[in-house]
Motif scaffolding. Structure first.
Motif, short mmCIF file in Angstrom:
data_model
loop_
_atom_site.label_atom_id
_atom_site.label_comp_id
_atom_site.label_asym_id
_atom_site.label_seq_id
_atom_site.Cartn_x
_atom_site.Cartn_y
_atom_site.Cartn_z
N SER A 1 0.85 -1.19 0.00
CA SER A 1 0.00 0.00 0.00
C SER A 1 0.89 1.24 0.00
O SER A 1 2.10 1.17 0.23
CB SER A 1 -0.89 0.02 1.25
N MET A 2 0.26 2.40 -0.25
CA MET A 2 1.01 3.65 -0.19
C MET A 2 1.50 3.91 1.23
O MET A 2 2.56 4.50 1.42
CB MET A 2 0.14 4.81 -0.66
N GLU A 3 0.75 3.47 2.23
CA GLU A 3 1.20 3.64 3.61
C GLU A 3 2.49 2.86 3.84
O GLU A 3 3.42 3.35 4.50
CB GLU A 3 0.12 3.18 4.59
N ASP A 4 2.57 1.63 3.31
CA ASP A 4 3.79 0.84 3.42
C ASP A 4 4.95 1.57 2.75
O ASP A 4 6.07 1.61 3.28
CB ASP A 4 3.61 -0.53 2.77
N LEU A 5 4.70 2.11 1.58
CA LEU A 5 5.75 2.81 0.83
C LEU A 5 6.29 3.99 1.63
O LEU A 5 7.51 4.15 1.78
CB LEU A 5 5.18 3.27 -0.51
N GLN A 6 5.40 4.80 2.14
CA GLN A 6 5.83 5.99 2.88
C GLN A 6 6.57 5.60 4.16
O GLN A 6 7.56 6.24 4.55
CB GLN A 6 4.62 6.87 3.17
N VAL B 1 15.94 4.92 2.05
CA VAL B 1 16.33 4.48 0.70
C VAL B 1 15.89 5.50 -0.34
O VAL B 1 15.09 6.40 -0.07
CB VAL B 1 15.73 3.10 0.38
N ASP B 2 16.41 5.33 -1.55
CA ASP B 2 16.15 6.28 -2.62
C ASP B 2 14.87 6.00 -3.39
O ASP B 2 14.36 6.87 -4.10
CB ASP B 2 17.33 6.27 -3.60
N GLY B 3 14.35 4.80 -3.28
CA GLY B 3 13.12 4.45 -3.98
C GLY B 3 12.60 3.13 -3.45
O GLY B 3 13.28 2.43 -2.69
N VAL B 4 11.40 2.79 -3.85
CA VAL B 4 10.75 1.58 -3.38
C VAL B 4 10.18 0.80 -4.56
O VAL B 4 9.59 1.39 -5.46
CB VAL B 4 9.62 1.90 -2.38
N MET B 5 10.38 -0.50 -4.54
CA MET B 5 9.83 -1.38 -5.57
C MET B 5 8.80 -2.31 -4.95
O MET B 5 8.96 -2.77 -3.83
CB MET B 5 10.95 -2.24 -6.20
N LEU C 1 0.77 -7.21 -8.69
CA LEU C 1 0.00 -8.17 -9.47
C LEU C 1 -1.44 -8.23 -8.97
O LEU C 1 -2.38 -8.43 -9.75
CB LEU C 1 0.64 -9.56 -9.39
N GLU C 2 -1.61 -8.08 -7.67
CA GLU C 2 -2.96 -8.07 -7.10
C GLU C 2 -3.62 -6.72 -7.28
O GLU C 2 -4.81 -6.63 -7.61
CB GLU C 2 -2.90 -8.42 -5.61
N ASN C 3 -2.86 -5.66 -7.06
CA ASN C 3 -3.41 -4.31 -7.13
C ASN C 3 -2.52 -3.45 -8.01
O ASN C 3 -1.62 -2.76 -7.52
CB ASN C 3 -3.51 -3.70 -5.73
N PRO C 4 -2.75 -3.44 -9.32
CA PRO C 4 -1.92 -2.66 -10.25
C PRO C 4 -1.96 -1.16 -9.98
O PRO C 4 -1.09 -0.43 -10.45
CB PRO C 4 -2.52 -2.98 -11.62
N ALA C 5 -2.95 -0.69 -9.21
CA ALA C 5 -3.07 0.73 -8.90
C ALA C 5 -2.41 1.08 -7.58
O ALA C 5 -2.63 2.18 -7.05
CB ALA C 5 -4.55 1.13 -8.87
N LEU C 6 -1.59 0.20 -7.05
CA LEU C 6 -1.01 0.38 -5.72
C LEU C 6 -0.31 1.73 -5.58
O LEU C 6 -0.44 2.40 -4.56
CB LEU C 6 -0.02 -0.76 -5.44
N PHE C 7 0.44 2.15 -6.58
CA PHE C 7 1.24 3.37 -6.48
C PHE C 7 0.45 4.62 -6.90
O PHE C 7 1.02 5.70 -6.94
CB PHE C 7 2.49 3.26 -7.34
N GLN C 8 -0.80 4.46 -7.24
CA GLN C 8 -1.55 5.61 -7.73
C GLN C 8 -2.68 6.00 -6.81
O GLN C 8 -2.65 7.04 -6.17
CB GLN C 8 -2.08 5.34 -9.14
N ARG C 9 -3.73 5.20 -6.73
CA ARG C 9 -4.89 5.58 -5.94
C ARG C 9 -5.70 4.34 -5.61
O ARG C 9 -5.41 3.25 -6.09
CB ARG C 9 -5.75 6.57 -6.71
N PRO D 1 -7.90 3.49 5.02
CA PRO D 1 -8.13 3.83 3.61
C PRO D 1 -6.84 4.32 2.98
O PRO D 1 -6.00 4.95 3.63
CB PRO D 1 -9.17 4.96 3.69
N LEU D 2 -6.66 4.04 1.69
CA LEU D 2 -5.49 4.52 0.97
C LEU D 2 -5.77 5.93 0.47
O LEU D 2 -6.86 6.22 -0.01
CB LEU D 2 -5.19 3.59 -0.22
N ASN D 3 -4.78 6.79 0.58
CA ASN D 3 -4.94 8.15 0.11
C ASN D 3 -4.60 8.24 -1.37
O ASN D 3 -3.72 7.53 -1.86
CB ASN D 3 -4.00 9.09 0.89
N ILE D 4 -5.28 9.11 -2.07
CA ILE D 4 -4.94 9.36 -3.46
C ILE D 4 -3.65 10.15 -3.49
O ILE D 4 -3.53 11.22 -2.91
CB ILE D 4 -6.05 10.15 -4.18
N VAL D 5 -2.64 9.63 -4.18
CA VAL D 5 -1.34 10.27 -4.24
C VAL D 5 -1.05 10.67 -5.67
O VAL D 5 -0.92 9.82 -6.55
CB VAL D 5 -0.22 9.34 -3.71
N LEU D 6 -1.00 11.96 -5.92
CA LEU D 6 -0.74 12.45 -7.27
C LEU D 6 0.62 13.14 -7.36
O LEU D 6 1.06 13.50 -8.44
CB LEU D 6 -1.83 13.45 -7.68
#
Length: 285
Positions: A104-109, A117-121, A127-135, A232-237
């Motif tokens: 989730s975006m919460e995990d990423l943040q 780290v410089d980035g997250v993969m 595969l389950e949620n292709p929109a994970l990094f978006q909304r 809830p996941l926040n919309i991240v733009l």
């Protein structure tokens, strides 16, 4: 298979061979060579592995914060403390990307905050949620959108569609197991669409909030507390939310626009294209 073939994580002990492979690629390619590896429980041993890759010319390391054995039913939480130590060790030399435990975006943040780290993969979770990094998009909507794309861009063989839908619809089919037989025997996009239609009907009766089981955490259901499930996941733009742009590799160049070009494509001299993270490293793609 990987063990017999001497590839993937089963090359971790073969440091001389790894150095030869990476250095050969570095010498023969015009693009940056990056490497992805897992860790050992022992920090010093992990650093020797990473130093071998960097010493051979790797321009960036992606570190999966689990050992080679921690997979399937033996999977454990990614070791972000180890990632933080690795990042500190290579500060100012090469960018470090974290992999593992991102759903989730919460995990990423949280990962960026805890490891620096410089980035997250993310791999399996996407595969389950292709929109994970978006909304936030309901899983049933994602599945139906995926089928729409399959109609526009035909997929062969059809079992690839089944493989993706198994992951996207897991939270529904784990409760309504009769649906598994439906998509298990489906051989057309219309038949897969029928499964989605039934899922949507069930959601209308039970509510989307009734379906919280994650395919990504299928081997570690205890990872999901009721509290985590309900967040809830926040919309991240804002692209700045997706990477720690204060790290050294993004500011080690005199080009002030480097960080802003991290996610886009810009033109360099002689109309050459410089793209994304490779541009921030001053390499042409």
């Amino acid at each position: 298979i990987a063990k017999r073939g001497r590839y993937g994580a089963f090359l971790m002990e073969e440091l001389d061979l790894l150095a030869e492979i990476v250095s050969t690629l570095v010498k023969g390619l015009k693009i940056p060579v990056t490497c992805k590896t897992r860790i050992y429980k022992d920090f010093d041993r992990t650093i020797r592995l990473c130093e071998t890759l960097v010493g051979a010319g790797a321009s960036m390391l992606t570190i999966h914060g689990r050992t080679r054995e921690e997979k399937g039913q033996l999977v454990r939480a990614a070791d972000w403390a180890m990632l933080a130590r690795i990042k500190k060790h290579f500060a100012g030399r090469v960018p470090i990307v974290s992999n593992g435990g991102i759903s989730s975006m919460e995990d990423l943040q949280r990962c960026l905050a805890e490891t620096g780290v410089d980035g997250v993969m993310s791999s399996e979770a996407v595969l389950e949620n292709p929109a994970l990094f978006q909304r936030t998009i309901p899983q049933i909507d994602l599945a139906e959108q995926y089928l729409d794309f399959c109609r526009q861009y035909p997929v062969h063989p059809i079992k690839c569609v089944r493989s993706h839908l198994i992951k996207m619809l897991h939270r529904y089919t784990v409760k309504h197991t009769e649906l598994r037989e439906m998509y298990g025997t489906a051989h057309t996009l219309d038949e897969f669409a029928d499964v989605c239609k039934i899922c949507r009907e069930l959601i209308s009766v039970n509510g989307e909030e009734s379906y919280t089981e994650s395919w990504y955490y299928r081997y570690n259901s205890s990872r999901y507390s009721d509290e985590v499930k309900s967040v809830p996941l926040n919309i991240v733009l804002d692209k700045d939310m997706l990477v720690n742009k204060k790290t050294s590799f993004l500011t080690s160049t005199n080009n002030e626009s480097t960080a802003d070009d991290l996610w886009g494509t810009v033109e360099g001299d002689d109309n050459e294209e410089y793209c994304g993270i490779f541009h921030s490293l001053n390499f042409a793609t």
